[in-house]
Scaffold this motif. Sequence first.
Motif, mmCIF file in Angstrom:
data_model
loop_
_atom_site.group_PDB
_atom_site.id
_atom_site.type_symbol
_atom_site.label_atom_id
_atom_site.label_comp_id
_atom_site.label_asym_id
_atom_site.label_seq_id
_atom_site.Cartn_x
_atom_site.Cartn_y
_atom_site.Cartn_z
ATOM 1 N N LEU A 124 42.296 31.317 31.739
ATOM 2 C CA LEU A 124 43.173 30.277 32.267
ATOM 3 C C LEU A 124 44.544 30.373 31.590
ATOM 4 N N LEU A 125 44.543 30.486 30.272
ATOM 5 C CA LEU A 125 45.803 30.603 29.531
ATOM 6 C C LEU A 125 46.513 31.916 29.835
ATOM 7 N N ASN A 126 45.741 32.973 30.080
ATOM 8 C CA ASN A 126 46.359 34.235 30.487
ATOM 9 C C ASN A 126 46.980 34.118 31.870
ATOM 10 N N GLY A 127 46.369 33.319 32.725
ATOM 11 C CA GLY A 127 46.961 33.075 34.040
ATOM 12 C C GLY A 127 48.308 32.371 33.914
ATOM 13 N N ILE A 128 48.372 31.408 33.000
ATOM 14 C CA ILE A 128 49.650 30.739 32.745
ATOM 15 C C ILE A 128 50.632 31.720 32.107
ATOM 16 N N GLY A 129 50.136 32.545 31.173
ATOM 17 C CA GLY A 129 50.975 33.551 30.524
ATOM 18 C C GLY A 129 51.421 34.652 31.469
ATOM 19 N N LEU A 130 50.760 34.779 32.614
ATOM 20 C CA LEU A 130 51.141 35.772 33.624
ATOM 21 C C LEU A 130 52.322 35.286 34.466
ATOM 22 N N LEU A 131 52.576 33.994 34.460
ATOM 23 C CA LEU A 131 53.678 33.456 35.271
ATOM 24 C C LEU A 131 55.050 34.029 34.904
ATOM 25 N N PRO A 132 55.441 34.108 33.622
ATOM 26 C CA PRO A 132 56.766 34.694 33.329
ATOM 27 C C PRO A 132 56.956 36.121 33.864
ATOM 28 N N PRO A 133 55.987 37.051 33.672
ATOM 29 C CA PRO A 133 56.198 38.379 34.259
ATOM 30 C C PRO A 133 56.262 38.354 35.786
ATOM 31 N N LEU A 134 55.417 37.534 36.401
ATOM 32 C CA LEU A 134 55.451 37.469 37.868
ATOM 33 C C LEU A 134 56.779 36.911 38.366
ATOM 34 N N LEU A 135 57.297 35.911 37.670
ATOM 35 C CA LEU A 135 58.585 35.337 38.072
ATOM 36 C C LEU A 135 59.722 36.345 37.893
ATOM 37 N N THR A 136 59.735 37.045 36.768
ATOM 38 C CA THR A 136 60.818 38.018 36.550
ATOM 39 C C THR A 136 60.698 39.205 37.497
ATOM 40 N N ILE A 137 59.487 39.698 37.712
ATOM 41 C CA ILE A 137 59.287 40.814 38.653
ATOM 42 C C ILE A 137 59.632 40.373 40.069
ATOM 43 N N GLY A 138 59.166 39.188 40.455
ATOM 44 C CA GLY A 138 59.475 38.677 41.791
ATOM 45 C C GLY A 138 60.964 38.494 42.005
ATOM 46 N N PHE A 139 61.647 37.973 40.997
ATOM 47 C CA PHE A 139 63.093 37.782 41.105
ATOM 48 C C PHE A 139 63.806 39.121 41.284
ATOM 49 N N VAL A 140 63.457 40.097 40.454
ATOM 50 C CA VAL A 140 64.114 41.413 40.525
ATOM 51 C C VAL A 140 63.770 42.124 41.834
ATOM 52 N N SER A 141 62.498 42.073 42.225
ATOM 53 C CA SER A 141 62.072 42.805 43.429
ATOM 54 C C SER A 141 62.513 42.136 44.724
ATOM 55 N N THR A 201 53.789 36.428 26.018
ATOM 56 C CA THR A 201 53.110 36.684 24.749
ATOM 57 C C THR A 201 53.329 35.541 23.764
ATOM 58 N N LEU A 202 54.526 35.006 23.723
ATOM 59 C CA LEU A 202 54.793 33.868 22.840
ATOM 60 C C LEU A 202 53.890 32.691 23.198
ATOM 61 N N PHE A 203 53.764 32.416 24.471
ATOM 62 C CA PHE A 203 52.893 31.334 24.915
ATOM 63 C C PHE A 203 51.434 31.623 24.565
ATOM 64 N N ARG A 204 50.979 32.850 24.807
ATOM 65 C CA ARG A 204 49.572 33.181 24.559
ATOM 66 C C ARG A 204 49.204 33.074 23.079
ATOM 67 N N PHE A 205 50.050 33.569 22.176
ATOM 68 C CA PHE A 205 49.722 33.495 20.749
ATOM 69 C C PHE A 205 49.519 32.035 20.333
ATOM 70 N N TRP A 206 50.432 31.183 20.722
ATOM 71 C CA TRP A 206 50.331 29.767 20.378
ATOM 72 C C TRP A 206 49.088 29.131 21.020
ATOM 73 N N SER A 207 48.869 29.399 22.295
ATOM 74 C CA SER A 207 47.783 28.723 23.006
ATOM 75 C C SER A 207 46.400 29.210 22.583
ATOM 76 N N TYR A 208 46.246 30.490 22.234
ATOM 77 C CA TYR A 208 44.937 30.975 21.786
ATOM 78 C C TYR A 208 44.520 30.256 20.508
ATOM 79 N N LYS A 209 45.451 30.130 19.567
ATOM 80 C CA LYS A 209 45.138 29.457 18.307
ATOM 81 C C LYS A 209 44.847 27.978 18.520
ATOM 82 N N LYS A 210 45.522 27.392 19.475
ATOM 83 C CA LYS A 210 45.398 25.947 19.705
ATOM 84 C C LYS A 210 44.114 25.585 20.458
ATOM 85 N N TRP A 211 43.756 26.367 21.475
ATOM 86 C CA TRP A 211 42.661 25.956 22.358
ATOM 87 C C TRP A 211 41.489 26.920 22.465
#
Length: 184
Positions: free
Chosen positions: A88-105, A128-138
């Motif tokens: 679930l957290l990786n899905g949220i962490g996938l949003l920044p790459p999808l947004l940047t790739i979608g914007f560029v493409s 990655t910044l989001f994932r490191f924080w969220s893995y430790k937290k949840w």
Amino acid sequence: MQLLRRAYERFAALIHELIKFGLVGAIAFVIDFGGTNLLRFGVGMGPLSSKVVATIVAATFAYAGNRFWTYRHREQSGLAREYVLFFLLNGIGLLPPLLTIGFVSYSLGLHDAVSYNIAQFIGVGLGTLFRFWSYKKWVFLAVPELAPTEEPAEGAVEKVGALPHSDVRPHSDVKAQPDPLTTS
């Protein structure tokens, strides 16, 4: 010198976690980046679907590496719970790459490998910044400590090495350490 030693002792666990997290992440990054490029430019998948498929493979590797190496000394709250939260957290962490790739493409209309990979790199960094924080937290929770006033009840048999409030033990060669960011 004493100040440096105390600072190191306080942050040693965090430093070791960061190094391990970084190594697992570096391998997952190669799987993700390489897989995305192979699927996008080798197989011809779309820019977003190639990222999603490669990320699922990389995230599976990252979960195993983080659970059984980086955070093995942390409380294990159940494989199914951790796995679901991790993805679930990786899905949220996938949003920044999808947004940047979608914007560029799609917005900028850039379909070359260099533009694609720059967008992917920026998005992965933010995720990655989001994932490191969220893995430790949840996901990979800190080992709970007994309060100094808590003592076993009279006549109670205490398991050697058992964690408080849990039957799960960390790996035998790892000493549980408090999280330096949450202790005073």
